[in-house]
Enzyme design. Structure first.
Site, PDB file in Angstrom:
ATOM      1  N   GLY A   1       0.838  -1.199   0.000  1.00 10.09           N
ATOM      2  CA  GLY A   1       0.000   0.000   0.000  1.00 10.09           C
ATOM      3  C   GLY A   1       0.872   1.248   0.000  1.00 10.09           C
ATOM      4  O   GLY A   1       2.012   1.215   0.473  1.00 10.09           O
TER       5      GLY A   1
ATOM      6  N   GLN B   1       3.387   9.880   0.645  1.00 11.33           N
ATOM      7  CA  GLN B   1       4.659   9.150   0.787  1.00 11.33           C
ATOM      8  C   GLN B   1       5.591   9.387  -0.398  1.00 11.33           C
ATOM      9  O   GLN B   1       6.785   9.108  -0.311  1.00 11.33           O
ATOM     10  CB  GLN B   1       4.404   7.651   0.959  1.00 11.33           C
ATOM     11  CG  GLN B   1       3.755   7.309   2.299  1.00 11.33           C
ATOM     12  CD  GLN B   1       3.537   5.825   2.436  1.00 11.33           C
ATOM     13  OE1 GLN B   1       2.534   5.291   1.974  1.00 11.33           O
ATOM     14  NE2 GLN B   1       4.472   5.128   3.048  1.00 11.33           N
TER      15      GLN B   1
ATOM     16  N   CYS C   1       5.838  -0.208   7.159  1.00 11.14           N
ATOM     17  CA  CYS C   1       5.519   0.952   6.325  1.00 11.14           C
ATOM     18  C   CYS C   1       6.742   1.315   5.504  1.00 11.14           C
ATOM     19  O   CYS C   1       7.848   1.335   6.033  1.00 11.14           O
ATOM     20  CB  CYS C   1       5.119   2.126   7.224  1.00 11.14           C
ATOM     21  SG  CYS C   1       4.716   3.624   6.309  1.00 11.14           S
ATOM     22  N   LEU C   2       6.534   1.606   4.220  1.00 10.29           N
ATOM     23  CA  LEU C   2       7.670   1.953   3.357  1.00 10.29           C
ATOM     24  C   LEU C   2       8.356   3.233   3.818  1.00 10.29           C
ATOM     25  O   LEU C   2       9.511   3.463   3.476  1.00 10.29           O
ATOM     26  CB  LEU C   2       7.194   2.091   1.902  1.00 10.29           C
ATOM     27  CG  LEU C   2       6.666   0.792   1.282  1.00 10.29           C
ATOM     28  CD1 LEU C   2       6.137   1.043  -0.127  1.00 10.29           C
ATOM     29  CD2 LEU C   2       7.744  -0.288   1.267  1.00 10.29           C
TER      30      LEU C   2
ATOM     31  N   HIS D   1      -4.442   1.910   7.692  1.00 13.71           N
ATOM     32  CA  HIS D   1      -3.044   2.351   7.779  1.00 13.71           C
ATOM     33  C   HIS D   1      -2.782   3.453   6.752  1.00 13.71           C
ATOM     34  O   HIS D   1      -2.210   4.498   7.072  1.00 13.71           O
ATOM     35  CB  HIS D   1      -2.127   1.138   7.537  1.00 13.71           C
ATOM     36  CG  HIS D   1      -0.670   1.461   7.382  1.00 13.71           C
ATOM     37  ND1 HIS D   1       0.298   0.970   8.235  1.00 13.71           N
ATOM     38  CD2 HIS D   1       0.001   2.228   6.466  1.00 13.71           C
ATOM     39  CE1 HIS D   1       1.488   1.430   7.860  1.00 13.71           C
ATOM     40  NE2 HIS D   1       1.337   2.187   6.772  1.00 13.71           N
ATOM     41  N   GLU D   2      -3.230   3.225   5.511  1.00 17.85           N
ATOM     42  CA  GLU D   2      -2.988   4.209   4.442  1.00 17.85           C
ATOM     43  C   GLU D   2      -3.751   5.505   4.705  1.00 17.85           C
ATOM     44  O   GLU D   2      -3.260   6.597   4.434  1.00 17.85           O
ATOM     45  CB  GLU D   2      -3.366   3.639   3.075  1.00 17.85           C
ATOM     46  CG  GLU D   2      -2.603   2.387   2.646  1.00 17.85           C
ATOM     47  CD  GLU D   2      -1.105   2.510   2.795  1.00 17.85           C
ATOM     48  OE1 GLU D   2      -0.554   3.618   2.660  1.00 17.85           O
ATOM     49  OE2 GLU D   2      -0.466   1.474   3.070  1.00 17.85           O
TER      50      GLU D   2
ATOM     51  N   HIS E   1      -2.051   7.955   6.848  1.00 20.95           N
ATOM     52  CA  HIS E   1      -1.056   8.797   6.158  1.00 20.95           C
ATOM     53  C   HIS E   1      -1.680  10.110   5.681  1.00 20.95           C
ATOM     54  O   HIS E   1      -1.024  11.140   5.656  1.00 20.95           O
ATOM     55  CB  HIS E   1      -0.484   8.065   4.938  1.00 20.95           C
ATOM     56  CG  HIS E   1       0.592   7.066   5.262  1.00 20.95           C
ATOM     57  ND1 HIS E   1       1.808   7.422   5.795  1.00 20.95           N
ATOM     58  CD2 HIS E   1       0.637   5.724   5.102  1.00 20.95           C
ATOM     59  CE1 HIS E   1       2.566   6.338   5.957  1.00 20.95           C
ATOM     60  NE2 HIS E   1       1.867   5.287   5.544  1.00 20.95           N
TER      61      HIS E   1
HETATM   62 NI    NI Z   1       2.616   3.327   5.555  1.00 20.52          NI
END
Ligand code: NI
Length: 187
Positions: free
Chosen positions: A48, A53, A112-113, A154-155, A158
């Protein structure tokens, strides 16, 4: 299509509250942003990604859980173990809103990236209904469960400038950030 740079903690841009995509913004620029986000997410690899991001403060998410395709022929990996190949199911959520988060929680070991190499258990509502727009601006309402429900929550965090480590206790968050700093120094 292009792979974009993924922002990582402690980049202050990750704390931005993202802006809605306005009706006149459902255009080719939005389409190429989403294409780039998918390419960036697959290359990372991740399941995701939120637009912030890659530095774009817009309410745009891409998700592809890439779960094992049990209808396909297993493929032998480099380690000699046979696994089902991943099934692609690319999903785009624009201006998503969560309508009715369940009281029942589920726990998932999240990563998370933007917080590389760090994983921690986070509790979130086990199911939720999400209202969102697609790339053409059409509206949809969908009931989500399992990993997809966790992932979209989660997304969506952000979009409010919240990272999964913000759900941890202060001590656990500091330990996670310290670990990340050490990993970076060792790299
Ligand atoms: Ni994330």
């Amino acid at each position: 299509m292009a792979i974009r740079e993924i922002l990582e903690v402690p980049d202050p841009r990750l704390k931005t509250v993202s802006e809605p995509v306005e009706p006149h913004e459902f255009d080719d620029d939005l389409r190429s942003l989403v294409e780039d986000m998918f390419e960036t997410m697959y290359a990372a690899p991740g399941i995701g990604l939120a637009a912030i991001q890659v530095g774009v403060p817009k309410r745009v998410l891409v998700i592809d859980l890439q779960e094992p395709d049990e209808d396909a022929e297993p493929v032998e990996g480099e380690d000699g173990v046979e696994r089902y190949p991943a099934k692609n199911d690319p999903r785009t959520f624009i201006n998503p809103v969560i309508l009715d988060p369940a009281e029942e929680l589920s726990t998932y070991n999240e990563g998370c990236l933007s917080v590389p190499e760090i994983y921690a258990d986070v509790d979130r509502p086990a199911t939720c209904t999400v209202h969102y727009q697609d790339l053409d601006g059409n509206e949809h309402t969908e009931q989500l469960e399992g990993l997809l429900a966790t992932c979209i929550q989660h997304e969506m965090d952000h979009l409010e400038g919240i990272l999964f480590i913000d759900h941890l206790s202060r001590l656990k968050r500091q330990m996670a950030l310290k670990k990340l700093k050490k990993l970076r120094q060792a790299a």
